[in-house]
Structure formats: structure tokens, C-alpha cells
Design a protein around this motif. Structure first.
Motif, mmCIF file in Angstrom:
data_model
loop_
_atom_site.group_PDB
_atom_site.id
_atom_site.type_symbol
_atom_site.label_atom_id
_atom_site.label_comp_id
_atom_site.label_asym_id
_atom_site.label_seq_id
_atom_site.Cartn_x
_atom_site.Cartn_y
_atom_site.Cartn_z
ATOM 1 N N LEU A 20 0.791 -1.147 -0.030
ATOM 2 C CA LEU A 20 0.110 -0.081 -0.145
ATOM 3 C C LEU A 20 0.950 1.299 -0.002
ATOM 4 O O LEU A 20 1.731 1.281 0.685
ATOM 5 N N ILE A 21 0.583 2.198 -0.786
ATOM 6 C CA ILE A 21 1.179 3.461 -0.846
ATOM 7 C C ILE A 21 0.353 4.712 -0.666
ATOM 8 O O ILE A 21 -0.833 4.725 -1.382
ATOM 9 N N THR A 22 0.782 5.523 0.150
ATOM 10 C CA THR A 22 -0.070 6.805 0.532
ATOM 11 C C THR A 22 0.872 8.070 0.329
ATOM 12 O O THR A 22 1.974 7.759 0.953
ATOM 13 N N VAL A 23 0.130 8.902 -0.357
ATOM 14 C CA VAL A 23 0.950 10.144 -0.447
ATOM 15 C C VAL A 23 0.241 11.079 0.669
ATOM 16 O O VAL A 23 -0.855 11.218 0.587
ATOM 17 N N THR A 24 1.139 11.821 1.472
ATOM 18 C CA THR A 24 0.557 12.833 2.335
ATOM 19 C C THR A 24 1.274 14.353 2.120
ATOM 20 O O THR A 24 2.376 14.556 1.850
ATOM 21 N N TYR A 25 0.416 15.181 2.555
ATOM 22 C CA TYR A 25 0.794 16.618 2.717
ATOM 23 C C TYR A 25 -0.029 17.146 3.756
ATOM 24 O O TYR A 25 -1.189 17.433 3.524
ATOM 25 N N ARG A 29 -4.794 0.316 12.092
ATOM 26 C CA ARG A 29 -4.016 -0.139 11.274
ATOM 27 C C ARG A 29 -4.688 -1.218 10.307
ATOM 28 O O ARG A 29 -4.160 -2.496 10.490
ATOM 29 N N PRO A 30 -5.480 -0.736 9.554
ATOM 30 C CA PRO A 30 -6.162 -1.725 8.787
ATOM 31 C C PRO A 30 -5.574 -2.359 7.700
ATOM 32 O O PRO A 30 -5.821 -3.267 7.056
ATOM 33 N N PHE A 31 -4.132 -2.096 7.359
ATOM 34 C CA PHE A 31 -3.312 -2.757 6.364
ATOM 35 C C PHE A 31 -2.579 -3.940 6.794
ATOM 36 O O PHE A 31 -2.190 -4.928 6.003
ATOM 37 N N GLY A 32 -2.895 -4.266 7.906
ATOM 38 C CA GLY A 32 -2.397 -5.426 8.535
ATOM 39 C C GLY A 32 -0.974 -5.836 8.405
ATOM 40 O O GLY A 32 -0.158 -4.927 8.685
ATOM 41 N N ALA A 33 -0.539 -6.981 7.788
ATOM 42 C CA ALA A 33 0.745 -7.367 7.469
ATOM 43 C C ALA A 33 1.322 -7.013 6.360
ATOM 44 O O ALA A 33 2.423 -7.106 6.111
ATOM 45 N N HIS A 34 0.510 -6.032 5.635
ATOM 46 C CA HIS A 34 0.983 -5.667 4.323
ATOM 47 C C HIS A 34 2.017 -4.518 4.434
ATOM 48 O O HIS A 34 1.469 -3.695 5.307
ATOM 49 N N PRO A 35 3.001 -4.531 3.509
ATOM 50 C CA PRO A 35 3.789 -3.195 3.789
ATOM 51 C C PRO A 35 2.898 -1.857 3.249
ATOM 52 O O PRO A 35 2.193 -2.167 2.427
ATOM 53 N N TRP A 36 3.095 -0.978 4.309
ATOM 54 C CA TRP A 36 2.392 0.192 3.909
ATOM 55 C C TRP A 36 3.558 1.238 3.885
ATOM 56 O O TRP A 36 4.095 1.649 4.964
#
Length: 269
Positions: free
Chosen positions: A9-14, A27-34
Motif C-alpha cells: 500500500l502506498i499513501t501520499v501525504t501533505y 492499522r487496517p493494512f495488517g501485515a501488508h507493507p504500507w
């Protein structure tokens, strides 16, 4: 160093500390890399993301949405990439379903986004002809442009909002990633059109429903900076895709066919 995993999962923040804390607190991404790529925020977004369990890439300057997404994609070694905004709450089942769809169908697969009250958002879109874009900005109804997927439906759309979408690594690389000439706005429409032109599909999965806060600046009163960015991106988009400005020729005809197919709302194959 790249992060490994079948799905990343990839998230862009500003300046996204508040939505990160709200939408990702469990932390809904669980064991997946975020991976969170922070565009030089001033509100502690990077620290919040790190505390939530993300690997943070802290950029020294704001590179924009497209460039930051590409940086995040390059930092992970995964066969499916899911790009998701800081104001989206993902689900484990949804991650699995979108990843399966990206592998099975190729191209782009998006969830059906919903508001906090459960009502549907039009994250699936028809062809961004200029007349349609103007109608949408004026909040005029246009069923040809706004697309929704009901449970059990996998709906063809011309493009899906970049707030949440999945794509296989192979498809992403074949497309050359996001066009980082778009700082923000229109980059998702461009990605969708390029996918169709490359023989890929863009679909919304009605069985995956993710909550999205959706606070687009140009829809929340006048912001000179937001409108400046909107106009700059629109100018780049219509220069790159002139058949969306004057809808004639082979590519415009292809988009008309996708529009017609999507409006039929066929059931999942």
C-alpha cells in the motif's frame, strides 16, 4: 531498501496528520507493507504515519501527488500496488479482492468509495470531455460521467479517482507509472486513459467498499492556489489528450464505446 510483499500500500501525504489518525488508527493494512511518502508536511504527518506502522519516505520538498506515488512504488518489491489516500480506510478483505482483480484482469481495479454515512461516491468516471468536466464543476447531474458499482458488479469506467486504486506491478511499469508532470489533479484521468490505450481495463469493484473522507480543495470554496493547480493540470491534460477537448477520431470513439459499456452496469464476469 525495498519492502517485500505480494501486495504493498502506498499513501501520499501533505499536512495529513489528522486524516491519518482518523482513517488509519486501527492499522487496517495488517501485515501488508504500507509506505507513506510525505511531501514535506509541516503538521507532523510523517511522525503520525510512522507511529501507525508505516515506512515513511520523508521528502525534503513537496514533489506533488504523481511524483510521490512513483517514489513510493519504487520503494517496494510487490507484484500488486494499491495507491490509497490518507483519508481512506482500507479493509483486509478489500485488499485481497482488489489484488486478485488486478492479477486476474490486469489494468486498474478500484473499490467503490463511500462517504462516512455509507452513501456512494462517484469515484468511477466516464470520459472527461471538457463539457462534462465543466458540468461536474457546476454540480450539474450527468449520469454518463459519474459511475457507481453495486454489490456483485465489476463496472468498466474510463478512469477511477486516484484516492484508491490497485494495479499490478507489470501493468504499472508498462504504463510508465504516474505522469509526474501533473503536480495534482487530472493525473488519475490521464492514467486511466493511458491504460485503455494500452489495451488494459479500468474497473470499479462494487463488492469492495472503502470509506473516503474526500475534501477536494476546489469544492470547498475559493482557493486561489487550488484553482491555479487545477487550471495548470487541465491545460496539460487536454494538450496530452486533445480528443477529450474536441471529441473526434479513433481515440474519442474508443472512449465513447467504454462509456456505453459502463452505462450498462454488467454483472461480474
Amino acid at each position: 531498501m525495498s519492502l517485500h510483499g505480494d501486495v504493498a500500500l502506498i499513501t501520499v501525504t501533505y499536512n495529513s496528520a489528522r486524516p491519518l489518525a482518523e482513517f488509519w488508527r486501527d492499522r487496517p493494512f495488517g501485515a501488508h507493507p504500507w509506505v507513506v511518502v510525505d511531501n514535506a508536511s509541516r503538521d507532523g504527518s510523517a511522525r503520525v504515519a510512522q507511529d501507525l506502522g508505516a515506512r515513511v519516505l520523508d521528502l525534503p520538498v513537496n514533489r506533488g501527488f504523481s511524483a510521490a506515488n512513483n517514489i513510493g512504488a519504487a520503494a517496494v518489491d510487490a507484484d500488486v500496488l494499491i495507491f490509497c489516500n490518507p483519508d481512506v480506510t482500507v479493509t483486509q478483505d478489500g485488499i485481497a479482492a482488489l489484488a486478485d482483480g488486478a492479477r486476474r484482469y490486469g489494468g486498474i481495479v478500484a473499490p467503490q468509495l463511500v462517504n462516512v454515512d455509507g452513501s456512494l461516491q462517484e469515484n468511477g468516471r466516464g470520459t472527461p470531455f471538457l463539457t462534462r468536466k465543466l458540468s461536474h464543476l457546476l454540480r450539474l447531474p450527468d449520469g454518463r460521467y459519474r459511475r457507481f458499482a453495486r454489490p456483485g458488479e465489476l463496472v468498466d469506467v474510463v478512469w477511477a479517482m486516484g484516492a484508491a486504486l490497485a494495479i499490478s506491478r507489470a501493468s504499472f511499469e508498462a504504463l510508465g507509472g504516474w505522469d509526474d508532470g501533473f503536480f495534482v489533479y487530472y493525473e488519475d484521468a490521464d492514467l486511466g486513459l493511458r491504460a485503455w490505450q494500452s489495451g488494459m481495463s479500468v474497473r470499479v469493484d462494487g463488492d469492495v467498499r472503502w470509506q473516503h473522507g474526500w475534501r477536494r480543495e476546489t469544492g470547498r470554496g475559493f482557493s486561489a492556489r487550488a484553482w491555479q493547480l487545477e487550471v495548470a493540470s487541465a491545460s496539460r491534460f487536454y494538450r496530452k489528450h486533445p480528443y477529450c477537448l474536441v471529441p473526434v477520431g479513433r481515440r474519442a470513439e474508443q472512449l465513447h464505446r467504454i462509456d456505453a459499456a459502463g452505462s450498462m452496469l454488467g454483472a461480474r464476469a
